[in-house]
Design a protein around this motif. Structure first.
Motif, PDB file in Angstrom:
ATOM      1  N   PHE A 190       3.484   6.311  -1.613  1.00 40.82           N
ATOM      2  CA  PHE A 190       2.185   5.649  -1.604  1.00 40.82           C
ATOM      3  C   PHE A 190       2.070   4.881  -2.917  1.00 40.82           C
ATOM      4  CE2 PHE A 190      -2.436   5.723  -2.506  1.00 40.82           C
ATOM      5  CZ  PHE A 190      -2.879   5.050  -1.387  1.00 40.82           C
TER       6      PHE A 190
ATOM      7  N   HIS B 242       3.533   6.843  11.303  1.00 43.93           N
ATOM      8  CA  HIS B 242       4.551   6.619  10.268  1.00 43.93           C
ATOM      9  C   HIS B 242       4.708   7.862   9.406  1.00 43.93           C
ATOM     10  CE1 HIS B 242       0.688   5.824   8.308  1.00 43.93           C
ATOM     11  NE2 HIS B 242       1.278   6.363   7.243  1.00 43.93           N
TER      12      HIS B 242
ATOM     13  N   GLU C 224       3.813  16.246  -7.154  1.00 43.70           N
ATOM     14  CA  GLU C 224       2.491  15.594  -7.155  1.00 43.70           C
ATOM     15  C   GLU C 224       1.416  16.450  -6.492  1.00 43.70           C
ATOM     16  OE1 GLU C 224       3.469  10.852  -6.601  1.00 43.70           O
ATOM     17  OE2 GLU C 224       2.303  11.901  -5.070  1.00 43.70           O
TER      18      GLU C 224
ATOM     19  N   THR D  71       5.070   8.454   5.534  1.00 47.00           N
ATOM     20  CA  THR D  71       4.989   7.805   4.220  1.00 47.00           C
ATOM     21  C   THR D  71       6.088   8.357   3.305  1.00 47.00           C
ATOM     22  OG1 THR D  71       2.579   7.689   4.454  1.00 47.00           O
ATOM     23  CG2 THR D  71       3.469   7.369   2.230  1.00 47.00           C
TER      24      THR D  71
ATOM     25  N   ARG E 290       7.413  17.817   1.955  1.00 47.06           N
ATOM     26  CA  ARG E 290       6.117  17.189   2.265  1.00 47.06           C
ATOM     27  C   ARG E 290       6.209  16.147   3.389  1.00 47.06           C
ATOM     28  NH1 ARG E 290       2.638  14.235  -2.569  1.00 47.06           N
ATOM     29  NH2 ARG E 290       0.809  13.601  -1.338  1.00 47.06           N
TER      30      ARG E 290
ATOM     31  N   THR F   9      -2.833  15.754   5.126  1.00 48.24           N
ATOM     32  CA  THR F   9      -1.851  16.301   6.074  1.00 48.24           C
ATOM     33  C   THR F   9      -0.639  16.879   5.348  1.00 48.24           C
ATOM     34  OG1 THR F   9      -2.536  14.468   7.489  1.00 48.24           O
ATOM     35  CG2 THR F   9      -0.742  15.832   8.302  1.00 48.24           C
ATOM     36  N   GLY F  10      -0.157  16.177   4.346  1.00 42.48           N
ATOM     37  CA  GLY F  10       1.008  16.634   3.582  1.00 42.48           C
ATOM     38  C   GLY F  10       0.703  17.912   2.815  1.00 42.48           C
TER      39      GLY F  10
ATOM     40  N   HIS G   8       6.066  14.160   6.575  1.00 48.64           N
ATOM     41  CA  HIS G   8       5.245  14.428   7.765  1.00 48.64           C
ATOM     42  C   HIS G   8       4.758  13.128   8.379  1.00 48.64           C
ATOM     43  CE1 HIS G   8       2.320  13.567   4.658  1.00 48.64           C
ATOM     44  NE2 HIS G   8       1.516  13.191   5.651  1.00 48.64           N
TER      45      HIS G   8
ATOM     46  N   GLU H 191      -9.197  12.642   4.464  1.00 49.74           N
ATOM     47  CA  GLU H 191      -8.231  11.576   4.158  1.00 49.74           C
ATOM     48  C   GLU H 191      -6.855  11.958   4.698  1.00 49.74           C
ATOM     49  OE1 GLU H 191      -8.820   8.886   2.252  1.00 49.74           O
ATOM     50  OE2 GLU H 191     -10.861   9.353   1.571  1.00 49.74           O
ATOM     51  N   PRO H 192      -6.077  10.962   5.191  1.00 48.53           N
ATOM     52  CA  PRO H 192      -4.766  11.303   5.755  1.00 48.53           C
ATOM     53  C   PRO H 192      -3.825  12.013   4.775  1.00 48.53           C
ATOM     54  CG  PRO H 192      -5.071   8.906   5.642  1.00 48.53           C
ATOM     55  CD  PRO H 192      -6.387   9.536   5.352  1.00 48.53           C
ATOM     56  N   GLN H 193      -3.949  11.757   3.485  1.00 48.41           N
ATOM     57  CA  GLN H 193      -3.009  12.405   2.560  1.00 48.41           C
ATOM     58  C   GLN H 193      -3.142  13.930   2.597  1.00 48.41           C
ATOM     59  OE1 GLN H 193      -5.216  11.041  -1.390  1.00 48.41           O
ATOM     60  NE2 GLN H 193      -3.656  12.549  -1.797  1.00 48.41           N
TER      61      GLN H 193
ATOM     62  N   LEU I 111       0.865  -1.183   0.000  1.00 54.57           N
ATOM     63  CA  LEU I 111       0.000   0.000   0.000  1.00 54.57           C
ATOM     64  C   LEU I 111       0.904   1.236   0.000  1.00 54.57           C
ATOM     65  CD1 LEU I 111      -2.865   1.225   0.211  1.00 54.57           C
ATOM     66  CD2 LEU I 111      -2.656   1.050   2.696  1.00 54.57           C
ATOM     67  N   PHE I 112       1.915   1.207   0.893  1.00 51.05           N
ATOM     68  CA  PHE I 112       2.892   2.305   0.886  1.00 51.05           C
ATOM     69  C   PHE I 112       4.199   1.875   1.554  1.00 51.05           C
ATOM     70  CE2 PHE I 112       0.475   2.929   4.826  1.00 51.05           C
ATOM     71  CZ  PHE I 112       1.457   3.187   5.776  1.00 51.05           C
TER      72      PHE I 112
ATOM     73  N   THR J 108       1.124  11.946   9.987  1.00 50.20           N
ATOM     74  CA  THR J 108      -0.268  12.300  10.273  1.00 50.20           C
ATOM     75  C   THR J 108      -0.589  11.865  11.698  1.00 50.20           C
ATOM     76  OG1 THR J 108      -0.925  12.027   7.967  1.00 50.20           O
ATOM     77  CG2 THR J 108      -2.677  11.899   9.598  1.00 50.20           C
TER      78      THR J 108
HETATM   79  P1  A2P Z   1      -0.270  10.298   5.094  1.00 52.78           P
HETATM   80  O1  A2P Z   1       1.045   9.803   4.623  1.00 52.78           O
HETATM   81  O2  A2P Z   1      -0.453  11.752   4.912  1.00 52.78           O
HETATM   82  O3  A2P Z   1      -0.551   9.925   6.514  1.00 52.78           O
HETATM   83  P2  A2P Z   1      -4.908   5.218   3.350  1.00 52.78           P
HETATM   84  O4  A2P Z   1      -5.190   4.773   4.756  1.00 52.78           O
HETATM   85  O5  A2P Z   1      -5.730   6.398   2.916  1.00 52.78           O
HETATM   86  O6  A2P Z   1      -4.915   4.118   2.380  1.00 52.78           O
HETATM   87  O7  A2P Z   1      -3.416   5.785   3.369  1.00 52.78           O
HETATM   88  C1  A2P Z   1      -2.350   5.061   3.872  1.00 52.78           C
HETATM   89  C2  A2P Z   1      -1.172   6.010   4.036  1.00 52.78           C
HETATM   90  O8  A2P Z   1      -0.725   6.472   2.773  1.00 52.78           O
HETATM   91  C3  A2P Z   1      -1.502   7.239   4.846  1.00 52.78           C
HETATM   92  O9  A2P Z   1      -0.432   7.429   5.728  1.00 52.78           O
HETATM   93  C4  A2P Z   1      -1.681   8.333   3.833  1.00 52.78           C
HETATM   94  O10 A2P Z   1      -1.429   9.650   4.175  1.00 52.78           O
HETATM   95  C5  A2P Z   1      -0.822   7.879   2.682  1.00 52.78           C
HETATM   96  N1  A2P Z   1      -1.482   8.238   1.413  1.00 52.78           N
HETATM   97  C6  A2P Z   1      -2.733   7.892   1.012  1.00 52.78           C
HETATM   98  N2  A2P Z   1      -2.977   8.311  -0.234  1.00 52.78           N
HETATM   99  C7  A2P Z   1      -1.876   8.966  -0.655  1.00 52.78           C
HETATM  100  C8  A2P Z   1      -1.499   9.647  -1.845  1.00 52.78           C
HETATM  101  N3  A2P Z   1      -2.318   9.736  -2.893  1.00 52.78           N
HETATM  102  N4  A2P Z   1      -0.280  10.211  -1.888  1.00 52.78           N
HETATM  103  C9  A2P Z   1       0.559  10.133  -0.853  1.00 52.78           C
HETATM  104  N5  A2P Z   1       0.280   9.518   0.297  1.00 52.78           N
HETATM  105  C10 A2P Z   1      -0.913   8.929   0.410  1.00 52.78           C
END
Ligand code: A2P
Length: 222
Positions: A74, A69, A135, A71, A151, A167-168, A153, A163-165, A10-11, A155
């Motif tokens: 992603f 964490h 991006e 990221t 970017r 935060t960045g 960070h 959505e957590p994204q 996922l990431f 969350t």
């Molecule tokens: P972040 O890194 O800001 O905390 P999700 O639970 O939505 O699937 O996301 C899992 C992790 O990946 C989260 O930590 C989230 O945000 C990050 N994330 C989700 N979507 C994106 C994206 N499009 N670009 C970058 N990071 C993302």
């Protein structure tokens, strides 16, 4: 068959070790607890929430999300652009599973998110995707001119439905204002550091002593 050939995570990111997760959560809670009692915060409350409330309990307002964490990439199990290229980078392969010390230099709060800014070292930047800031340009145009790594960070919480994204993006907006020469309105010297207000419900606490956080570079399959 190696896992990396069957699917991408996922990431990728740095995952804080359990002890330091507790410490960071406590620091963030203390900050939120203090922030919503400050006169300056109350004065700017209409910028923070559209609801005609007189008070906000920030600890309730933000919902905590999962293991803390930072990221790096992603991947969305390979669906995100550049995922395969990232997973194939030599630094990613070599440093996978290694321990790092992340430097948390600031905490920030907006009507959408609460997070910690991570100031990456040269070594850590080898794991940072070159286009992470680019991006964000559709949402934060000034991100194009911010240094690589801006970017980065953690969350710490999101408002309902956010959505957590986000935060960045919120962090990049504040850094873009700083780059334009806006210092923010210095509101208060707090025990943790100096608190500044950047308008539209955006608050930044620059930590007097950056928090050093032990973290493992790894990935989450979710
Ligand atoms: P972040 O890194 O800001 O905390 P999700 O639970 O939505 O699937 O996301 C899992 C992790 O990946 C989260 O930590 C989230 O945000 C990050 N994330 C989700 N979507 C994106 C994206 N499009 N670009 C970058 N990071 C993302």
């Amino acid at each position: 068959v190696p896992l990396e050939e069957t699917s991408l995570p996922l990431f990728f990111g740095w995952f804080l070790l359990p002890g330091i997760q507790d410490k960071v959560r406590c620091t963030s809670m203390d900050f939120l607890k203090t922030l919503d009692t400050l006169e300056a915060f109350k004065k700017h409350l209409p910028d923070f929430t559209v609801e005609a409330e007189k008070e906000v309990d920030l600890e309730q307002y933000f919902q905590a999300n999962g293991a803390l964490h930072c990221t790096t990439k992603f991947c969305d199990y390979g669906k995100a652009e550049g995922s395969k290229e990232y997973a194939d980078k030599s630094a990613v392969k070599e440093l996978y599973g290694s321990a790092f010390e992340l430097s948390l230099s600031a905490l920030f709060v907006t009507p959408r998110t609460v997070g910690a800014r991570v100031s990456l070292s040269e070594d850590q930047l080898t794991l940072w995707p070159a286009d992470a800031e680019k991006e964000a340009v559709p949402l934060v145009p000034a991100a194009a001119t911010l240094p690589v790594g801006s970017r980065a960070h953690i969350t710490l919480g999101c408002a309902e439905g956010v959505e957590p994204q986000q935060t960045g993006f919120d962090l990049l907006e504040i850094l873009a204002l700083q780059q334009e020469g806006q210092e923010g309105e210095l509101v208060e010297e707090m025990e943790l550091g100096s608190l500044a207000y950047y308008g539209k419900g955006r608050w930044l606490l620059s930590l007097r002593e950056p928090v050093s956080a032990q973290a493992c570079f790894s990935s989450l399959y979710g």
